[in-house]
Design an enzyme around this catalytic site. Structure first.
Site, PDB file in Angstrom:
ATOM      1  N   GLU A 125       0.825  -1.207   0.000  1.00 43.31           N
ATOM      2  CA  GLU A 125       0.000   0.000   0.000  1.00 43.31           C
ATOM      3  C   GLU A 125       0.857   1.254   0.000  1.00 43.31           C
ATOM      4  OE1 GLU A 125      -2.377  -0.568   3.486  1.00 43.31           O
ATOM      5  OE2 GLU A 125      -3.993  -1.551   2.391  1.00 43.31           O
TER       6      GLU A 125
ATOM      7  N   VAL B 205      10.323 -21.152  -3.979  1.00 37.19           N
ATOM      8  CA  VAL B 205       9.227 -21.404  -3.042  1.00 37.19           C
ATOM      9  C   VAL B 205       8.078 -21.946  -3.879  1.00 37.19           C
ATOM     10  CG1 VAL B 205       7.640 -20.418  -1.358  1.00 37.19           C
ATOM     11  CG2 VAL B 205       9.990 -19.573  -1.491  1.00 37.19           C
TER      12      VAL B 205
ATOM     13  N   SER C 196       4.498 -23.890  -4.492  1.00 34.05           N
ATOM     14  CA  SER C 196       3.200 -24.202  -3.906  1.00 34.05           C
ATOM     15  C   SER C 196       2.772 -25.613  -4.283  1.00 34.05           C
ATOM     16  CB  SER C 196       2.143 -23.200  -4.393  1.00 34.05           C
ATOM     17  OG  SER C 196       2.445 -21.901  -3.934  1.00 34.05           O
TER      18      SER C 196
ATOM     19  N   ASP D 232      -6.337 -15.807  -5.247  1.00 32.54           N
ATOM     20  CA  ASP D 232      -5.083 -16.336  -4.697  1.00 32.54           C
ATOM     21  C   ASP D 232      -5.123 -16.168  -3.185  1.00 32.54           C
ATOM     22  OD1 ASP D 232      -2.490 -17.067  -4.037  1.00 32.54           O
ATOM     23  OD2 ASP D 232      -1.604 -16.073  -5.781  1.00 32.54           O
TER      24      ASP D 232
ATOM     25  N   ARG E 205      -2.905 -17.629  -1.009  1.00 37.32           N
ATOM     26  CA  ARG E 205      -1.643 -18.033  -0.394  1.00 37.32           C
ATOM     27  C   ARG E 205      -1.019 -16.893   0.405  1.00 37.32           C
ATOM     28  NH1 ARG E 205       1.189 -20.022  -5.856  1.00 37.32           N
ATOM     29  NH2 ARG E 205       0.171 -18.070  -6.487  1.00 37.32           N
TER      30      ARG E 205
END
Length: 425
Positions: A29, A260, A262, A337, A339
Protein backbone atom coordinates in the site's frame (compact mmCIF):
# COMPACT_ATOMS: atom_id res chain seq x y z
CA UNK A 1 16.74 7.86 4.73
CA UNK A 2 13.74 8.64 6.93
CA UNK A 3 14.44 8.43 10.66
CA UNK A 4 12.40 5.72 12.37
CA UNK A 5 11.63 5.01 16.00
CA UNK A 6 12.09 1.74 17.87
CA UNK A 7 9.47 -0.98 18.10
CA UNK A 8 9.96 -0.88 21.87
CA UNK A 9 8.89 2.77 21.98
CA UNK A 10 5.84 2.06 19.82
CA UNK A 11 4.77 -0.81 22.08
CA UNK A 12 5.20 1.36 25.18
CA UNK A 13 3.16 4.16 23.60
CA UNK A 14 0.37 1.76 22.62
CA UNK A 15 0.28 0.47 26.19
CA UNK A 16 0.06 4.03 27.48
CA UNK A 17 -2.95 4.79 25.31
CA UNK A 18 -1.13 6.85 22.69
CA UNK A 19 -1.31 6.52 18.92
CA UNK A 20 1.61 5.48 16.72
CA UNK A 21 2.24 5.56 12.98
CA UNK A 22 3.02 2.35 11.10
CA UNK A 23 4.27 2.31 7.50
CA UNK A 24 3.95 -0.75 5.29
CA UNK A 25 6.11 -1.90 2.36
CA UNK A 26 6.49 0.51 -0.56
CA UNK A 27 5.53 -2.30 -2.96
CA UNK A 28 2.29 -2.88 -1.06
CA UNK A 29 0.00 0.00 0.00
CA UNK A 30 2.97 2.30 0.75
CA UNK A 31 0.87 4.16 3.32
CA UNK A 32 1.13 5.15 6.95
CA UNK A 33 -1.68 4.24 9.31
CA UNK A 34 -2.46 5.92 12.60
CA UNK A 35 -2.88 3.09 15.13
CA UNK A 36 -3.91 2.87 18.77
CA UNK A 37 -5.29 0.12 21.03
CA UNK A 38 -9.07 -0.20 20.77
CA UNK A 39 -9.49 -0.63 24.53
CA UNK A 40 -7.75 2.75 25.00
CA UNK A 41 -10.10 4.58 22.61
CA UNK A 42 -11.26 8.01 23.78
CA UNK A 43 -13.31 10.68 22.02
CA UNK A 44 -10.12 12.77 21.79
CA UNK A 45 -8.10 9.98 20.15
CA UNK A 46 -10.88 9.20 17.69
CA UNK A 47 -11.37 12.89 16.84
CA UNK A 48 -7.62 13.22 16.22
CA UNK A 49 -7.74 10.19 13.94
CA UNK A 50 -10.72 11.50 11.99
CA UNK A 51 -9.07 14.91 11.53
CA UNK A 52 -5.85 13.61 9.98
CA UNK A 53 -6.96 10.46 8.17
CA UNK A 54 -9.40 9.32 5.51
CA UNK A 55 -12.00 8.88 8.25
CA UNK A 56 -12.72 5.25 7.36
CA UNK A 57 -11.98 3.96 10.84
CA UNK A 58 -11.37 0.23 11.22
CA UNK A 59 -10.86 -2.02 14.22
CA UNK A 60 -8.54 -4.99 13.57
CA UNK A 61 -9.39 -7.95 15.78
CA UNK A 62 -7.99 -11.36 16.54
CA UNK A 63 -9.84 -14.11 14.66
CA UNK A 64 -11.15 -15.65 17.88
CA UNK A 65 -12.71 -12.31 18.84
CA UNK A 66 -14.42 -12.05 15.44
CA UNK A 67 -15.84 -15.54 15.92
CA UNK A 68 -17.06 -14.77 19.43
CA UNK A 69 -18.81 -11.61 18.26
CA UNK A 70 -20.29 -13.19 15.15
CA UNK A 71 -18.48 -10.77 12.83
CA UNK A 72 -19.02 -12.28 9.41
CA UNK A 73 -17.16 -11.20 6.25
CA UNK A 74 -18.53 -8.03 4.67
CA UNK A 75 -18.69 -9.87 1.32
CA UNK A 76 -18.49 -13.59 0.65
CA UNK A 77 -15.81 -13.24 -2.03
CA UNK A 78 -12.99 -11.00 -0.83
CA UNK A 79 -11.77 -9.13 -3.90
CA UNK A 80 -9.58 -6.63 -2.03
CA UNK A 81 -6.22 -6.70 -3.79
CA UNK A 82 -4.35 -6.83 -0.49
CA UNK A 83 -6.68 -9.38 1.11
CA UNK A 84 -7.91 -7.05 3.86
CA UNK A 85 -10.56 -9.07 5.72
CA UNK A 86 -13.40 -6.59 6.22
CA UNK A 87 -16.33 -7.77 8.32
CA UNK A 88 -19.84 -6.41 8.63
CA UNK A 89 -19.86 -2.93 10.18
CA UNK A 90 -21.13 -2.39 13.73
CA UNK A 91 -22.19 0.13 16.35
CA UNK A 92 -22.53 -0.39 20.08
CA UNK A 93 -26.17 -1.14 20.85
CA UNK A 94 -26.24 0.93 24.02
CA UNK A 95 -24.63 4.17 25.15
CA UNK A 96 -24.38 5.81 21.72
CA UNK A 97 -26.36 8.24 19.59
CA UNK A 98 -26.28 7.79 15.83
CA UNK A 99 -22.96 5.97 16.08
CA UNK A 100 -20.92 8.39 13.95
CA UNK A 101 -19.58 10.86 16.52
CA UNK A 102 -16.07 10.51 17.91
CA UNK A 103 -17.56 9.66 21.29
CA UNK A 104 -19.87 7.02 19.81
CA UNK A 105 -17.13 5.39 17.77
CA UNK A 106 -14.81 5.34 20.78
CA UNK A 107 -17.53 3.53 22.73
CA UNK A 108 -17.94 0.96 19.95
CA UNK A 109 -14.17 0.43 19.74
CA UNK A 110 -13.85 -0.17 23.48
CA UNK A 111 -16.76 -2.59 23.37
CA UNK A 112 -15.17 -4.55 20.52
CA UNK A 113 -12.04 -4.90 22.64
CA UNK A 114 -13.93 -5.90 25.78
CA UNK A 115 -13.44 -9.66 26.41
CA UNK A 116 -16.85 -9.76 28.12
CA UNK A 117 -18.77 -8.42 25.12
CA UNK A 118 -21.04 -10.66 23.04
CA UNK A 119 -22.56 -10.47 19.56
CA UNK A 120 -25.82 -9.09 20.93
CA UNK A 121 -24.03 -6.00 22.25
CA UNK A 122 -23.80 -4.60 18.70
CA UNK A 123 -26.13 -3.43 15.95
CA UNK A 124 -25.37 -4.15 12.31
CA UNK A 125 -24.62 -2.27 10.07
CA UNK A 126 -22.85 0.53 11.86
CA UNK A 127 -20.13 3.16 11.66
CA UNK A 128 -17.08 1.12 12.74
CA UNK A 129 -15.45 -1.45 10.45
CA UNK A 130 -13.99 -4.50 12.21
CA UNK A 131 -11.19 -6.32 10.37
CA UNK A 132 -10.16 -9.93 10.91
CA UNK A 133 -6.41 -10.31 11.43
CA UNK A 134 -4.54 -13.39 10.29
CA UNK A 135 -3.47 -15.79 13.01
CA UNK A 136 0.25 -15.25 13.45
CA UNK A 137 0.01 -11.51 12.79
CA UNK A 138 2.61 -9.80 10.63
CA UNK A 139 4.58 -13.05 10.41
CA UNK A 140 1.72 -14.42 8.33
CA UNK A 141 0.58 -11.23 6.57
CA UNK A 142 2.55 -7.96 6.56
CA UNK A 143 -0.48 -5.66 6.78
CA UNK A 144 -1.66 -2.84 9.02
CA UNK A 145 -4.48 -5.07 10.28
CA UNK A 146 -2.02 -7.57 11.71
CA UNK A 147 0.37 -4.85 12.91
CA UNK A 148 -2.37 -3.25 15.03
CA UNK A 149 -3.31 -6.54 16.71
CA UNK A 150 0.35 -7.46 17.24
CA UNK A 151 1.16 -4.11 18.85
CA UNK A 152 -1.82 -4.35 21.21
CA UNK A 153 -0.90 -7.89 22.20
CA UNK A 154 2.78 -6.99 22.66
CA UNK A 155 1.67 -4.15 24.96
CA UNK A 156 -0.21 -6.64 27.13
CA UNK A 157 -3.62 -5.43 25.95
CA UNK A 158 -6.58 -7.11 24.28
CA UNK A 159 -5.87 -8.13 20.64
CA UNK A 160 -7.80 -5.22 19.15
CA UNK A 161 -6.61 -2.02 17.52
CA UNK A 162 -7.94 1.03 15.72
CA UNK A 163 -6.46 2.07 12.38
CA UNK A 164 -6.90 4.56 9.56
CA UNK A 165 -4.73 5.85 6.71
CA UNK A 166 -3.11 9.27 7.18
CA UNK A 167 -3.85 11.72 4.38
CA UNK A 168 -1.38 14.21 2.97
CA UNK A 169 -1.58 17.80 4.19
CA UNK A 170 0.52 18.94 1.21
CA UNK A 171 -1.11 17.09 -1.67
CA UNK A 172 -4.86 17.17 -1.18
CA UNK A 173 -6.50 13.93 -2.24
CA UNK A 174 -3.38 11.81 -1.72
CA UNK A 175 -2.10 9.69 1.11
CA UNK A 176 0.85 10.92 3.16
CA UNK A 177 4.20 9.42 2.20
CA UNK A 178 7.19 8.58 4.38
CA UNK A 179 8.92 11.98 4.61
CA UNK A 180 5.68 13.79 5.40
CA UNK A 181 4.78 11.11 7.95
CA UNK A 182 8.07 11.74 9.77
CA UNK A 183 7.29 15.45 10.01
CA UNK A 184 3.75 14.69 11.19
CA UNK A 185 5.05 12.25 13.81
CA UNK A 186 7.49 14.83 15.18
CA UNK A 187 4.85 17.57 15.27
CA UNK A 188 2.52 15.41 17.35
CA UNK A 189 5.05 13.43 19.38
CA UNK A 190 4.19 10.08 17.79
CA UNK A 191 6.41 7.05 17.24
CA UNK A 192 6.97 6.11 13.58
CA UNK A 193 7.83 2.49 12.74
CA UNK A 194 7.57 0.15 9.77
CA UNK A 195 5.88 -3.22 9.47
CA UNK A 196 9.24 -4.60 8.33
CA UNK A 197 10.74 -3.51 11.67
CA UNK A 198 7.86 -5.13 13.54
CA UNK A 199 8.40 -8.36 11.60
CA UNK A 200 12.12 -8.26 12.36
CA UNK A 201 11.44 -7.68 16.07
CA UNK A 202 9.01 -10.58 16.27
CA UNK A 203 11.33 -12.85 14.30
CA UNK A 204 14.11 -12.15 16.78
CA UNK A 205 11.94 -12.69 19.85
CA UNK A 206 9.46 -15.37 18.72
CA UNK A 207 9.45 -18.56 16.69
CA UNK A 208 6.41 -19.97 14.92
CA UNK A 209 7.93 -22.95 13.15
CA UNK A 210 9.63 -26.09 14.35
CA UNK A 211 12.25 -28.11 12.53
CA UNK A 212 11.09 -31.71 13.05
CA UNK A 213 13.07 -34.05 10.81
CA UNK A 214 15.92 -34.23 8.31
CA UNK A 215 16.82 -37.01 5.90
CA UNK A 216 18.82 -37.66 2.74
CA UNK A 217 16.70 -37.77 -0.43
CA UNK A 218 18.34 -39.09 -3.63
CA UNK A 219 16.55 -37.80 -6.76
CA UNK A 220 17.13 -37.91 -10.49
CA UNK A 221 18.67 -34.47 -10.06
CA UNK A 222 21.07 -35.72 -7.42
CA UNK A 223 20.96 -35.81 -3.65
CA UNK A 224 19.14 -33.27 -1.48
CA UNK A 225 18.61 -32.91 2.25
CA UNK A 226 14.87 -32.98 3.00
CA UNK A 227 14.16 -30.90 6.11
CA UNK A 228 10.63 -31.09 7.53
CA UNK A 229 8.87 -28.27 9.39
CA UNK A 230 5.60 -27.74 11.21
CA UNK A 231 3.86 -24.45 12.04
CA UNK A 232 2.05 -23.68 15.27
CA UNK A 233 -0.64 -21.79 13.34
CA UNK A 234 -1.34 -24.41 10.69
CA UNK A 235 -1.92 -28.15 10.78
CA UNK A 236 0.36 -28.41 7.76
CA UNK A 237 3.81 -29.89 7.22
CA UNK A 238 6.33 -28.30 4.86
CA UNK A 239 9.52 -29.66 3.32
CA UNK A 240 12.68 -27.85 2.24
CA UNK A 241 14.93 -29.64 -0.26
CA UNK A 242 18.39 -28.26 0.40
CA UNK A 243 21.48 -28.65 -1.76
CA UNK A 244 24.91 -27.66 -0.49
CA UNK A 245 25.75 -25.45 2.47
CA UNK A 246 23.37 -22.51 2.91
CA UNK A 247 24.96 -21.00 6.01
CA UNK A 248 27.89 -22.24 8.03
CA UNK A 249 31.67 -22.12 8.27
CA UNK A 250 32.05 -21.83 4.51
CA UNK A 251 28.85 -19.98 3.61
CA UNK A 252 27.16 -16.81 4.84
CA UNK A 253 23.59 -17.38 3.64
CA UNK A 254 23.88 -14.83 0.85
CA UNK A 255 23.09 -15.18 -2.85
CA UNK A 256 21.14 -18.43 -2.38
CA UNK A 257 19.13 -19.80 -5.31
CA UNK A 258 15.61 -20.37 -3.91
CA UNK A 259 12.35 -21.72 -5.23
CA UNK A 260 9.23 -21.40 -3.04
CA UNK A 261 6.91 -23.93 -4.67
CA UNK A 262 3.20 -24.20 -3.91
CA UNK A 263 1.87 -27.73 -3.48
CA UNK A 264 0.06 -29.04 -6.58
CA UNK A 265 -0.97 -32.69 -6.38
CA UNK A 266 -2.44 -32.74 -9.87
CA UNK A 267 0.58 -31.18 -11.53
CA UNK A 268 3.46 -32.34 -9.34
CA UNK A 269 2.32 -35.95 -8.85
CA UNK A 270 -0.21 -36.81 -11.55
CA UNK A 271 1.53 -34.84 -14.30
CA UNK A 272 -1.57 -32.82 -15.21
CA UNK A 273 -1.15 -30.72 -18.34
CA UNK A 274 -3.68 -28.15 -17.10
CA UNK A 275 -0.97 -26.21 -15.25
CA UNK A 276 2.79 -25.67 -15.36
CA UNK A 277 3.47 -26.67 -11.74
CA UNK A 278 5.09 -30.06 -12.30
CA UNK A 279 7.55 -28.83 -14.93
CA UNK A 280 8.37 -25.78 -12.77
CA UNK A 281 9.17 -27.98 -9.76
CA UNK A 282 11.32 -30.24 -11.90
CA UNK A 283 13.11 -27.27 -13.45
CA UNK A 284 13.73 -25.68 -10.05
CA UNK A 285 15.26 -28.87 -8.65
CA UNK A 286 17.43 -29.19 -11.73
CA UNK A 287 18.61 -25.58 -11.54
CA UNK A 288 19.44 -25.83 -7.83
CA UNK A 289 21.26 -29.12 -8.43
CA UNK A 290 23.25 -27.59 -11.25
CA UNK A 291 24.09 -24.58 -9.05
CA UNK A 292 25.27 -26.93 -6.30
CA UNK A 293 23.70 -24.76 -3.59
CA UNK A 294 20.14 -23.71 -2.99
CA UNK A 295 16.69 -24.46 -1.59
CA UNK A 296 13.46 -25.76 -3.08
CA UNK A 297 10.85 -25.05 -0.41
CA UNK A 298 7.72 -27.13 -0.93
CA UNK A 299 4.79 -25.32 0.71
CA UNK A 300 1.96 -27.63 1.67
CA UNK A 301 -1.52 -26.15 2.01
CA UNK A 302 -1.10 -24.04 -1.14
CA UNK A 303 -3.07 -26.42 -3.39
CA UNK A 304 -4.99 -24.47 -6.02
CA UNK A 305 -3.39 -21.18 -4.93
CA UNK A 306 -4.58 -21.91 -1.41
CA UNK A 307 -8.21 -22.99 -2.03
CA UNK A 308 -7.61 -26.74 -1.56
CA UNK A 309 -7.73 -29.80 -3.79
CA UNK A 310 -11.49 -30.36 -3.99
CA UNK A 311 -12.22 -26.70 -4.61
CA UNK A 312 -9.57 -26.78 -7.33
CA UNK A 313 -11.35 -29.67 -9.03
CA UNK A 314 -14.61 -27.70 -8.83
CA UNK A 315 -12.80 -24.75 -10.40
CA UNK A 316 -11.61 -27.05 -13.20
CA UNK A 317 -15.26 -27.88 -13.92
CA UNK A 318 -16.03 -24.19 -14.31
CA UNK A 319 -12.97 -23.69 -16.50
CA UNK A 320 -14.16 -26.51 -18.77
CA UNK A 321 -17.43 -24.59 -19.06
CA UNK A 322 -15.62 -21.43 -20.19
CA UNK A 323 -14.42 -19.53 -17.12
CA UNK A 324 -10.75 -18.67 -16.69
CA UNK A 325 -8.81 -19.66 -13.57
CA UNK A 326 -9.53 -16.36 -11.78
CA UNK A 327 -13.26 -16.19 -12.49
CA UNK A 328 -13.70 -19.86 -11.60
CA UNK A 329 -12.35 -19.23 -8.10
CA UNK A 330 -14.50 -16.14 -7.68
CA UNK A 331 -17.64 -17.99 -8.80
CA UNK A 332 -16.98 -20.53 -6.07
CA UNK A 333 -16.86 -17.71 -3.53
CA UNK A 334 -13.10 -18.09 -3.14
CA UNK A 335 -10.22 -15.65 -3.60
CA UNK A 336 -8.19 -15.72 -6.80
CA UNK A 337 -5.08 -16.34 -4.70
CA UNK A 338 -5.31 -17.25 -1.00
CA UNK A 339 -1.64 -18.03 -0.39
CA UNK A 340 0.59 -16.32 2.11
CA UNK A 341 4.32 -16.77 2.45
CA UNK A 342 4.99 -15.82 6.06
CA UNK A 343 5.69 -19.37 7.23
CA UNK A 344 7.83 -19.98 4.16
CA UNK A 345 9.85 -16.88 4.96
CA UNK A 346 10.46 -18.10 8.51
CA UNK A 347 11.62 -21.48 7.19
CA UNK A 348 14.09 -19.80 4.84
CA UNK A 349 15.44 -17.72 7.71
CA UNK A 350 15.77 -20.86 9.85
CA UNK A 351 17.76 -22.48 7.04
CA UNK A 352 20.17 -19.55 7.18
CA UNK A 353 19.08 -17.75 4.01
CA UNK A 354 19.82 -14.02 4.16
CA UNK A 355 19.71 -12.96 0.52
CA UNK A 356 18.41 -14.91 -2.43
CA UNK A 357 17.88 -15.19 -6.11
CA UNK A 358 14.22 -16.15 -6.27
CA UNK A 359 13.09 -18.62 -8.93
CA UNK A 360 9.65 -17.36 -9.96
CA UNK A 361 7.63 -15.78 -12.74
CA UNK A 362 5.25 -14.25 -10.18
CA UNK A 363 6.26 -10.75 -8.97
CA UNK A 364 3.69 -10.98 -6.13
CA UNK A 365 5.70 -13.79 -4.59
CA UNK A 366 8.65 -11.45 -4.35
CA UNK A 367 6.56 -8.91 -2.47
CA UNK A 368 5.18 -11.66 -0.23
CA UNK A 369 8.68 -12.67 0.88
CA UNK A 370 10.46 -9.32 0.78
CA UNK A 371 8.50 -7.97 3.74
CA UNK A 372 10.01 -10.56 6.06
CA UNK A 373 13.58 -9.30 6.18
CA UNK A 374 14.76 -11.54 3.36
CA UNK A 375 16.71 -9.64 0.73
CA UNK A 376 15.79 -10.68 -2.79
CA UNK A 377 18.66 -9.61 -5.01
CA UNK A 378 17.28 -11.04 -8.23
CA UNK A 379 14.16 -12.65 -9.64
CA UNK A 380 15.22 -15.56 -11.82
CA UNK A 381 12.54 -16.56 -14.37
CA UNK A 382 11.56 -20.19 -14.66
CA UNK A 383 11.17 -21.79 -18.08
CA UNK A 384 7.60 -22.29 -19.25
CA UNK A 385 6.21 -25.43 -20.85
CA UNK A 386 2.99 -24.53 -22.64
CA UNK A 387 0.60 -26.97 -24.25
CA UNK A 388 -2.89 -26.91 -25.69
CA UNK A 389 -4.37 -27.71 -22.26
CA UNK A 390 -2.68 -24.95 -20.26
CA UNK A 391 -2.10 -22.12 -22.74
CA UNK A 392 -5.29 -20.26 -21.67
CA UNK A 393 -4.38 -20.75 -18.01
CA UNK A 394 -0.90 -19.31 -18.61
CA UNK A 395 -2.33 -16.35 -20.51
CA UNK A 396 -4.71 -15.65 -17.61
CA UNK A 397 -1.82 -15.71 -15.15
CA UNK A 398 0.03 -13.25 -17.38
CA UNK A 399 -2.90 -10.94 -18.15
CA UNK A 400 -4.87 -10.97 -14.89
CA UNK A 401 -2.35 -11.96 -12.22
CA UNK A 402 0.74 -10.13 -13.43
CA UNK A 403 2.98 -13.14 -14.06
CA UNK A 404 6.00 -12.45 -16.24
CA UNK A 405 5.40 -14.93 -19.06
CA UNK A 406 6.67 -14.19 -22.55
CA UNK A 407 6.07 -15.86 -25.88
CA UNK A 408 2.57 -17.09 -25.16
CA UNK A 409 0.97 -15.19 -28.04
CA UNK A 410 3.23 -17.02 -30.49
CA UNK A 411 2.40 -20.46 -29.10
CA UNK A 412 1.19 -23.39 -31.10
CA UNK A 413 1.50 -27.00 -30.07
CA UNK A 414 4.47 -27.83 -32.29
CA UNK A 415 6.62 -24.88 -31.16
CA UNK A 416 8.54 -24.67 -27.87
CA UNK A 417 8.51 -21.38 -26.00
CA UNK A 418 11.76 -19.56 -25.20
CA UNK A 419 13.49 -21.22 -22.29
CA UNK A 420 11.45 -24.44 -22.44
CA UNK A 421 13.44 -27.19 -20.86
CA UNK A 422 13.92 -30.80 -21.80
CA UNK A 423 15.02 -33.75 -19.76
CA UNK A 424 18.64 -32.56 -19.68
CA UNK A 425 18.03 -29.38 -17.66
Amino acid sequence: MTRLDSVERAVADIGAGKAVIVIDDEDRENEGDLIFAAEKATPELVAFMVRYTSGYLCVPLDGAVCDRLGLLPMYAVNQDKHGTAYTVTVDAKNGVGTGISASDRATTMRLLADPASVAEDFTRPGHVVPLRAKDGGVLRRPGHTEAAVDLARMAGLQPAGAICEIVSQKDEGSMAQTDELRVFADEHGLALITIADLIEWRRKHEKHIERVAEARIPTRHGEFRAIGYTSIYEDVEHVALVRGEIAGPNSDGDDVLVRVHSECLTGDVFGSRRCDCGPQLDAAMAMVAREGRGVVLYMRGHEGRGIGLLHKLQAYQLQDAGDDTVDANLKLGLPADARDYGIGAQILVDLGVRSMRLLTNNPAKRVGLDGYGLHIIERVPLPVRANAENIRYLMTKRDRMGHDLTGLDDFHESVHLPGEFGGAL
